[in-house]
Write a protein that holds these residues in place. Sequence first.
Motif, short mmCIF file in Angstrom:
data_model
loop_
_atom_site.label_atom_id
_atom_site.label_comp_id
_atom_site.label_asym_id
_atom_site.label_seq_id
_atom_site.Cartn_x
_atom_site.Cartn_y
_atom_site.Cartn_z
N ILE A 1 30.47 66.92 32.37
CA ILE A 1 30.65 67.20 33.79
C ILE A 1 31.31 66.00 34.45
CG2 ILE A 1 29.49 67.79 35.96
CD1 ILE A 1 27.25 69.04 34.35
N MET A 2 32.42 66.25 35.13
CA MET A 2 33.11 65.17 35.82
C MET A 2 32.86 65.25 37.32
SD MET A 2 37.10 66.46 35.75
CE MET A 2 37.68 65.01 36.62
N GLY A 3 32.81 64.10 37.96
CA GLY A 3 32.65 64.03 39.41
C GLY A 3 33.89 63.44 40.05
N ILE A 4 34.29 64.03 41.17
CA ILE A 4 35.43 63.56 41.95
C ILE A 4 34.95 63.40 43.39
CG2 ILE A 4 37.76 64.09 42.78
CD1 ILE A 4 38.00 66.04 40.38
N GLY A 5 35.09 62.22 43.95
CA GLY A 5 34.66 62.11 45.34
C GLY A 5 34.51 60.70 45.84
N GLY A 6 34.23 60.61 47.12
CA GLY A 6 34.03 59.32 47.76
C GLY A 6 35.20 58.92 48.63
N THR A 7 35.22 57.66 48.96
CA THR A 7 36.27 57.08 49.78
C THR A 7 36.73 55.79 49.10
OG1 THR A 7 34.88 55.60 51.13
CG2 THR A 7 35.01 57.92 51.82
N LEU A 8 37.67 55.10 49.70
CA LEU A 8 38.09 53.82 49.15
C LEU A 8 37.04 52.73 49.36
CD1 LEU A 8 41.89 53.85 50.08
CD2 LEU A 8 40.84 54.19 47.83
N ARG A 9 36.01 53.05 50.14
CA ARG A 9 34.88 52.12 50.29
C ARG A 9 33.90 52.38 49.15
NH1 ARG A 9 29.95 52.69 52.75
NH2 ARG A 9 30.59 54.63 53.77
N ILE A 10 33.59 51.35 48.39
CA ILE A 10 32.69 51.48 47.26
C ILE A 10 31.30 51.90 47.75
CG2 ILE A 10 31.54 50.24 45.36
CD1 ILE A 10 34.02 48.47 45.21
N ASN A 11 30.69 52.83 47.03
CA ASN A 11 29.34 53.32 47.32
C ASN A 11 29.22 53.95 48.70
OD1 ASN A 11 28.32 52.64 44.81
ND2 ASN A 11 27.65 50.61 45.46
N SER A 12 30.25 54.70 49.08
CA SER A 12 30.13 55.50 50.29
C SER A 12 29.06 56.56 50.09
CB SER A 12 31.47 56.19 50.60
OG SER A 12 31.77 57.15 49.59
N SER A 13 28.57 57.15 51.17
CA SER A 13 27.53 58.17 51.03
C SER A 13 28.03 59.36 50.22
CB SER A 13 27.05 58.63 52.42
OG SER A 13 28.13 59.10 53.21
N THR A 14 29.31 59.68 50.34
CA THR A 14 29.87 60.79 49.56
C THR A 14 29.86 60.46 48.08
OG1 THR A 14 31.38 61.18 51.42
CG2 THR A 14 31.81 62.38 49.39
N GLU A 15 30.31 59.27 47.73
CA GLU A 15 30.31 58.87 46.31
C GLU A 15 28.89 58.89 45.75
OE1 GLU A 15 31.12 54.91 43.57
OE2 GLU A 15 32.19 55.10 45.48
N LEU A 16 27.94 58.35 46.50
CA LEU A 16 26.56 58.30 46.02
C LEU A 16 25.98 59.70 45.85
CD1 LEU A 16 25.19 55.25 48.03
CD2 LEU A 16 25.84 55.33 45.62
N ALA A 17 26.38 60.62 46.71
CA ALA A 17 25.89 62.00 46.59
C ALA A 17 26.42 62.65 45.31
CB ALA A 17 26.29 62.81 47.81
N VAL A 18 27.71 62.45 45.03
CA VAL A 18 28.27 63.01 43.80
C VAL A 18 27.61 62.37 42.58
CG1 VAL A 18 30.36 63.26 42.41
CG2 VAL A 18 30.48 63.56 44.88
#
Length: 201
Positions: free
Chosen positions: A8-25
């Motif tokens: 399973i691959m995850g795609i997401g987040g922003t250019l800011r490391i550990n954004s809430s979106t990235e952490l959710a994925v």
Amino acid sequence: MIGHPKYIMGIGGTLRINSSTELAVRRVLKHASDLGAKTEMFAGADLAFPFYDPSAALPAAASPLISALRRADAVVIGSPGYHGSVSGLIKNALDYVEATAGDALPYFTGRPVACLATGAGWQGANTTLGVLRSIVHALRGWPTPLGAALNSQVKLFTVEGECLLPEVDSQLQIMAGQLMEFQGAPRAPLPAPAKGGSVMA
């Protein structure tokens, strides 16, 4: 679970490391890993590609993402809500999925795709989630029955990626389970991961 262990691959987040979106994925991937999946995350700099140009050759920076997609049994996509829709970073990465148009199983064909969106308020998160699900449909994927719209005005995760809200974590866990349970089109055996994403398990 039927067949070989799911990748399973995850795609997401922003250019800011550990954004809430990235952490959710990453949290969905963690739950999937706990269920036996192999997972890989593409976020931030992993997605900083040139603007998609259908007339140009696939740039080297995008090759790991496309290689991972071709091997993936399932996908998790997360986007922040930017002005009521998917961010440019995520949309551009998804435009590169066109590189698989000539494959036997193009785009997200035969695969479940978990969608989640974050926003500084419910309106942006909900509209972005709807856009993501529409994109997945257009790319021939199967959005999981449950998607997640998360209000990032509330602190959702620790810096280590632990979810602070049990009701949110329950949603992300259910999404992981739905990815694992879905039996789509048969895929090739899992080869070694390509370089470029951060392998989680």
